[in-house]
Design an enzyme around this catalytic site. Sequence first.
Site, PDB file in Angstrom:
ATOM      1  N   ASP A  12       0.831  -1.204   0.000  1.00 51.10           N
ATOM      2  CA  ASP A  12       0.000   0.000   0.000  1.00 51.10           C
ATOM      3  C   ASP A  12       0.869   1.259   0.000  1.00 51.10           C
ATOM      4  OD1 ASP A  12      -2.289   1.467   0.049  1.00 51.10           O
ATOM      5  OD2 ASP A  12      -2.852   0.988   2.106  1.00 51.10           O
ATOM      6  N   ASN A  60     -10.625  -2.545  -6.087  1.00 53.38           N
ATOM      7  CA  ASN A  60      -9.804  -1.673  -6.936  1.00 53.38           C
ATOM      8  C   ASN A  60     -10.469  -1.307  -8.273  1.00 53.38           C
ATOM      9  OD1 ASN A  60      -6.608  -3.051  -5.839  1.00 53.38           O
ATOM     10  ND2 ASN A  60      -7.671  -1.204  -5.178  1.00 53.38           N
TER      11      ASN A  60
HETATM   12  C1  FPP Z   1      -1.650   0.204  -3.358  1.00 54.46           C
HETATM   13  O1  FPP Z   1      -1.254   1.526  -3.476  1.00 54.46           O
HETATM   14  C2  FPP Z   1      -1.191  -0.589  -4.480  1.00 54.46           C
HETATM   15  C3  FPP Z   1      -1.995  -1.206  -5.397  1.00 54.46           C
HETATM   16  C4  FPP Z   1      -3.462  -1.112  -5.373  1.00 54.46           C
HETATM   17  C5  FPP Z   1      -1.431  -1.990  -6.494  1.00 54.46           C
HETATM   18  C6  FPP Z   1      -0.205  -2.796  -6.202  1.00 54.46           C
HETATM   19  C7  FPP Z   1       0.408  -3.115  -7.480  1.00 54.46           C
HETATM   20  C8  FPP Z   1       1.734  -3.071  -7.775  1.00 54.46           C
HETATM   21  C9  FPP Z   1       2.797  -2.813  -6.805  1.00 54.46           C
HETATM   22  C10 FPP Z   1       2.190  -3.292  -9.184  1.00 54.46           C
HETATM   23  C11 FPP Z   1       1.737  -4.513  -9.910  1.00 54.46           C
HETATM   24  C12 FPP Z   1       1.959  -5.778  -9.201  1.00 54.46           C
HETATM   25  C13 FPP Z   1       2.761  -6.797  -9.580  1.00 54.46           C
HETATM   26  C14 FPP Z   1       2.716  -8.080  -8.813  1.00 54.46           C
HETATM   27  C15 FPP Z   1       3.691  -6.706 -10.707  1.00 54.46           C
HETATM   28  P1  FPP Z   1      -2.376   2.646  -3.603  1.00 54.46           P
HETATM   29  O2  FPP Z   1      -2.504   3.005  -5.039  1.00 54.46           O
HETATM   30  O3  FPP Z   1      -3.620   2.198  -2.929  1.00 54.46           O
HETATM   31  O4  FPP Z   1      -1.695   3.814  -2.797  1.00 54.46           O
HETATM   32  P2  FPP Z   1      -2.421   4.987  -1.994  1.00 54.46           P
HETATM   33  O5  FPP Z   1      -3.205   4.317  -0.900  1.00 54.46           O
HETATM   34  O6  FPP Z   1      -1.269   5.787  -1.483  1.00 54.46           O
HETATM   35  O7  FPP Z   1      -3.266   5.731  -2.971  1.00 54.46           O
END
Ligand code: FPP
Length: 226
Positions: A12, A60
């Site tokens: 996250d 998401n």
């Molecule tokens: C959370 O940060 C992250 C995600 C919803 C996506 C995670 C995906 C990756 C790291 C890349 C793809 C994965 C792989 C396995 C290659 P957020 O966007 O919710 O952050 P925020 O809460 O600060 O907005």
Amino acid sequence: MDIPKHIAIIMDGNGRWARKRNLPRLSGHREGVKRVEEIIRSANALGVAVLTLYAFSTENWARPATEIKGLFGLLKIFLRKKIKEFKKNNLRLRVIGDVTELPEDVVKEINSAVDITAGNTGMILNVALNYGGRQEIVNAVNKIIGTGIKDVKEETFKKYIYTAGLPDPELIIRTSGENRISNFLLWQSAYSEFYTTDILWPDFKKHDFLNAISEYQKRVKRFGGL
Ligand code: FPP
């Protein structure tokens, strides 16, 4: 030392990492993929048996279409780029979640990587995609109804969830200062140690991962000493 057999991570903070730098959210996800690569290598070197990464939750889909498209694009590039390394390191890819609802080209890429690594016997990289813990439980219930089984025991139930055959995670890590489970591994987390850190996922490096494991080891040792 006691290395958890199964470590699961809620990655996250990618969006906040990008915002702090005045960058588009996708830059945060892109940097997040670098940490994914680093943590996979580290877990594999430590002898972790299963590493589960929460990459895309059922919630998401509420994000802007451009971000969703960007995330799946990163996943495709990641799989294509990493397949050689997975083969070399005997790593097996597995996915949990309802993958059928993902875009067709992404499903193809995932299936191909799963097939190519199916015979590998080393670490299992378990990627949660379009995953939700409640969805998983309801899905299992429906599958069990379909079999006609009337008396469901825990041992039976475990065979119908996405992680069938895998050990439950001993350690769940969540980055970015949030302390919620967010519909992740609801059944499997019954006895997991929960480790949270303020570090945003794109900043979560190998030594932070090792810190999480050593904190876990301290907790386990304390209980063991009683
Ligand atoms: C959370 O940060 C992250 C995600 C919803 C996506 C995670 C995906 C990756 C790291 C890349 C793809 C994965 C792989 C396995 C290659 P957020 O966007 O919710 O952050 P925020 O809460 O600060 O907005």
